[in-house]
Design an enzyme around this catalytic site. Structure first.
Site, mmCIF file in Angstrom:
data_model
loop_
_atom_site.group_PDB
_atom_site.id
_atom_site.type_symbol
_atom_site.label_atom_id
_atom_site.label_comp_id
_atom_site.label_asym_id
_atom_site.label_seq_id
_atom_site.Cartn_x
_atom_site.Cartn_y
_atom_site.Cartn_z
ATOM 1 N N GLU A 426 0.797 -1.259 -0.016
ATOM 2 C CA GLU A 426 -0.014 0.101 0.020
ATOM 3 C C GLU A 426 0.797 1.193 0.071
ATOM 4 O OE1 GLU A 426 -3.034 -0.192 2.822
ATOM 5 O OE2 GLU A 426 -3.966 -1.780 2.041
ATOM 6 N N GLU A 503 -4.038 -8.867 -0.094
ATOM 7 C CA GLU A 503 -4.461 -8.766 1.116
ATOM 8 C C GLU A 503 -6.094 -8.688 1.090
ATOM 9 O OE1 GLU A 503 -2.179 -6.093 3.701
ATOM 10 O OE2 GLU A 503 -3.914 -5.350 4.709
#
Ligand code: GAL
Length: 810
Positions: A426, A503
């Site tokens: 991220e 994820e």
């Protein structure tokens, strides 16, 4: 005909030669010494503590690996905040005094640190060896020029500075929390992380193996050497061998390449993780000067834009979990037995892959994944140049990212389990045009060192034009975090791209706590700043019903991934609860709710949903417990497999048969509570597969102690995990028991930690007592060096309820 016979005889002789050659019992020349023992430690800063004569007689003596944060008391005021585990950080110094015998004078002596959190600086005998800011990276220093031999001792000093906070979005731990070793080699030796093994061509019939060996000549003489490498199978039989000669100039480094062929190779896969090893020996004038082992697993794998992942030609969905590095009550301490238990619990759930989030792992984790058959996504960073928290790695980015990424790849590229390199999680630069060049640079760093594995990155922005990491065009595999509902468009949006759910989920649960889903679906609010309408006791229901707004329940997410072939698989956030990131609650919550298993390693109910989907074991898991108010409506859920239906009975009376419809992952009943027994029966074709009963429990009357093994090694590292169950007089688990359990250990053992898995428990992990939480807790024991049977006694209210168990020393 005759020619053929001769050929066969030659082959036979070569095989016999190969089989016997490896039996030679040449003694290892390279010495690898455990350097964990007898360090001195003191919290605080001591600007003169690098000086050899600095007095540390009043410092504490301890063995590494060591994490000082986990020894402290919880407080919301600690600078690491509850997000960082609400434990103290700060600065600390370690010192070790050691002697080396005179005969080591001409050797090259190196110290290897697997990980120090963070900003470690190392001195030997007052000489500064260097600094490594990144807390998860492994590194080594050559000590040769500064060592003393014989009577005169050496002093190594390590300063650890974890005071600048916050520097992590989760619990980091503080100190020399991974192993340290001393390596003694000859002047001509294989360099640090100096081998690279690949399998460029693998089929059922044969495998080509390629080995690069980096030789280092630290002497002032040019040298000629012989390099002999053997591939040895799991039965310790040599199956291939190559010998080559070369020369190297003084004070130089040189890479030699050797190629092998293995006929009918045994392939490494997740069910049978068959391991070979490459044993490399260096000879100078027929004298052995170095020996080195490289792990080898022979396998091939592929990510396909339409069909997803395959291993050795067989399609296979990646059933993964993300794991942080902490080991619960041990804190960040990297302990092989703890990690093995963690991975065993995951494997039993059906997990076949681990995403090491979001940093380089311990060495032991990768060794165990090789041995246990778990695929690894190795990840380098949680941030690049743009920060997530004030003092995180962005401060080091410019100076260190290249070196750290290179070191990660060099250290880990021989592990067959590692099948993906992730350059980040991220990362903020995905939203910024600087992301294009940075991604290309990082991918290039990895590819320069290893072209055999795809490079990925865990992305959140799935609008192609807006994602600059994707725009770089440099990734081999796109990782997406969350937003499972968007997966349907991916083949259109990301034409021809290979995709994995890097994820997913971020569901929240407290083990053993139940809010009825039919009455209250507590959902995360849709924005960060709206408080979660949770429970006063900081619990979250263990029915799979609450998830972060960016995530999904376990069932929602898995149904989607399961139905789409082009999604190579998924990594659940997370396999285990971990310290820190206690969202959605404020302090006293101090550890996460995301795990399928709690912090103590005790499964939550949804563990069995995965087990029913990801394994072939017969599963029938019924919950909740059966202690409710009379007349209360209770949702009873069952996860099952290998059966057509489940029938539920309350006190002998059928409440109906249920079977999963369409893509259902559980069946349920709404049952007005009556004390007694609920019983579930799963059947296939009318035959009973499994039966499970839950009884209304009475008051705590007994303790059950369940050890994960019967004996322990006497080595300061091995651990036994003992699960404590609080039972009523009829041996039923008392589901809400929270009695204080006191432990006493005598003989050859000691307690290293206690835990009950409750996210808001503020008692110490290092105590010799803990309250049970929802009927359960654990105590972790290691040997204390005495050759005596370990006896553990657990008690409630003095001698009112007592149980004991013996653990043998191996
Ligand atoms: C993700 C992040 C993880 C963790 C998780 C919690 O966005 O990558 O590190 O913070 O959220 O849901």
């Amino acid at each position: 005909m005759k020619k053929d016979l001769v050929k066969h005889i030659v082959i036979l002789f070569s095989v016999l030669f190969l089989m016997t050659a490896c039996k030679s019992s040449e003694k290892d020349i390279r010495q690898v010494k455990d350097f964990n023992f007898a360090w001195r430690f003191q919290l605080g800063d001591f600007p003169d503590a690098m000086k050899a004569d600095f007095d540390v007689s009043n410092w504490r003596t301890l063995n590494l690996p060591h994490d000082w944060s986990i020894e402290g008391a919880f407080s919301a005021e600690h600078p690491a905040k509850p997000e960082g585990g609400a434990l103290p950080t700060g600065m600390g110094w370690y010192r070790k005094t050691f002697n080396l015998s005179e005969d080591l004078k001409d050797k090259v002596i190196t110290v290897e640190f697997d990980g120090v959190y963070r900003n470690s600086e190392v001195w030997l005998n007052g000489h500064y060896l260097g600094k490594r800011p990144y807390g998860y990276i492994s590194f080594a220093y050559n000590l040769t020029d500064y060592l003393n031999f014989g009577e005169q001792p050496n002093v190594m000093a390590v300063k650890v500075d974890n005071s600048e906070q916050p520097n992590s979005r989760w619990y980091s731990g503080s100190g020399i929390y991974r192993n340290v070793r001393l390596v003694v080699a000859e002047k001509l030796h294989i360099a640090h992380w100096g081998t690279f093994v690949t399998t460029p061509d693998v089929s059922k019939e044969k495998a080509k193996v390629n080995l690069e060996v980096m030789l280092q000549n630290d002497s002032n003489l040019d040298k000629t050497f012989k390099l002999v490498s053997s591939i040895v199978n799991a039965e310790n039989v040599q199956v291939s061998m190559v010998s080559s000669e070369a020369s190297i100039q003084k004070n130089n480094i040189k890479t030699a390449v050797q190629e092998f062929e293995i006929l009918n190779p045994m392939l490494w896969d997740t069910k049978n993780p068959y391991l070979y090893k490459v044993v490399t020996k260096v000879y100078e004038d027929s004298k052995l000067v170095d020996n080195y082992e490289t792990p080898l697993g022979i396998r091939y794998f592929n990510f396909d834009a339409e069909r997803g992942f395959s291993l050795n030609g067989k399609p296979m969905k990646i059933h993964g979990v993300c794991l942080h590095h902490d080991n619960g009550a041990l804190g960040a301490v990297a302990n092989r037995a703890a990690i093995k238990r963690k991975l065993t619990i995951m494997k039993d759930m059906g997990v076949n892959a681990i995403r090491v989030s979001h940093n380089p792992s311990s060495v032991e984790l990768l060794q165990l994944c090789d041995e246990m058959g778990l695929i690894v996504q190795a990840e380098a960073f949680d941030v690049w140049k743009k920060k997530k928290v004030k003092a995180d790695y962005h401060l080091e980015w410019d100076k260190w990212h290249k070196r750290d990424l290179e070191d990660l790849v060099k250290r880990d590229r021989n592990h067959p389990s590692v099948m993906m390199w992730s350059i980040g999680n991220e990362i903020r630069e995905q939203f910024d045009s600087t992301g294009v060049a940075m991604t290309r640079e990082l991918v290039n760093i990895v590819k320069t060192l290893d072209k055999t594995r795809p490079v990925t990155c865990a992305l959140t922005e799935n609008v192609p034009d807006k994602n600059f990491i994707y725009q770089s065009g440099a990734l081999d595999l796109l990782g997406f975090n969350y937003k499972h509902k968007d997966y349907y468009d991916f083949p259109e949006k990301f034409k021809g791209e290979k995709i994995i759910a890097s994820e997913s989920v971020s569901a929240l649960e407290t083990r053993g706590h139940y809010d009825m889903p039919s009455d209250s679906i507590k959902r995360w609010p849709s924005a960060h700043n709206v408080p979660f309408d949770g429970n006063d006791d900081f619990t979250v229901s263990a029915y799979d019903q609450v998830s972060a707004y960016w995530g999904a329940t376990h069932e929602e997410n898995w149904k989607t991934v399961k139905s789409l072939d082009y999604i190579s698989g998924m990594f659940i956030w997370t396999g285990f609860d971990y310290l820190g990131e206690p969202i959605p609650y404020p302090y006293p919550a101090r550890s996460s709710y995301f795990g399928v298993v709690d912090l103590a390693g005790i499964p939550k109910d949804v563990y069995y949903m995965y087990q029913s989907e990801w394994t072939n074991k017969d599963v029938l898991h019924v919950f909740p417990h059966w202690n409710w108010e009379a007349g209360q409506d209770v949702d009873v859920w069952a996860y099952y497999n290998n059966a057509d239906e489940v029938e539920l009975f309350l006190n002998g009376k059928s409440l109906g048969v249920r079977s999963k419809q369409n893509d259902d992952l559980h069946v349920s009943w709404r049952v007005p509570f009556q004390s007694g027994t609920i019983k579930a029966v799963s059947r296939k074709g009318g035959e009973v597969v499994l039966e499970k009963e839950i009884h209304t429990a009475g008051t705590p009357s007994k303790i059950e102690l369940v050890t994960d093994k019967k004996s322990i090694k006497n080595d300061d590292y091995d651990l036994v995990y003992v699960t404590v169950n609080v039972l009523d007089e009829n041996e039923n688990l008392v589901p809400e028991a929270n009695n204080l359990i006191k432990f006493e250990v005598t003989g050859g053992g000691e307690i290293v930690g206690v835990d009950n898995g409750y996210q808001a428990n503020l008692s110490s992990f290092k105590a010799s007592e803990i309250k049970a939480y929802n009927g359960k807790c654990i105590v972790i024991i290691k040997s204390n060096g005495k050759e005596e049977i370990i006896n553990l006694v657990a008690s409630i209210d003095g001698d009112r309820i007592v149980a004991s168990v013996d653990i043998k020393i191996e």
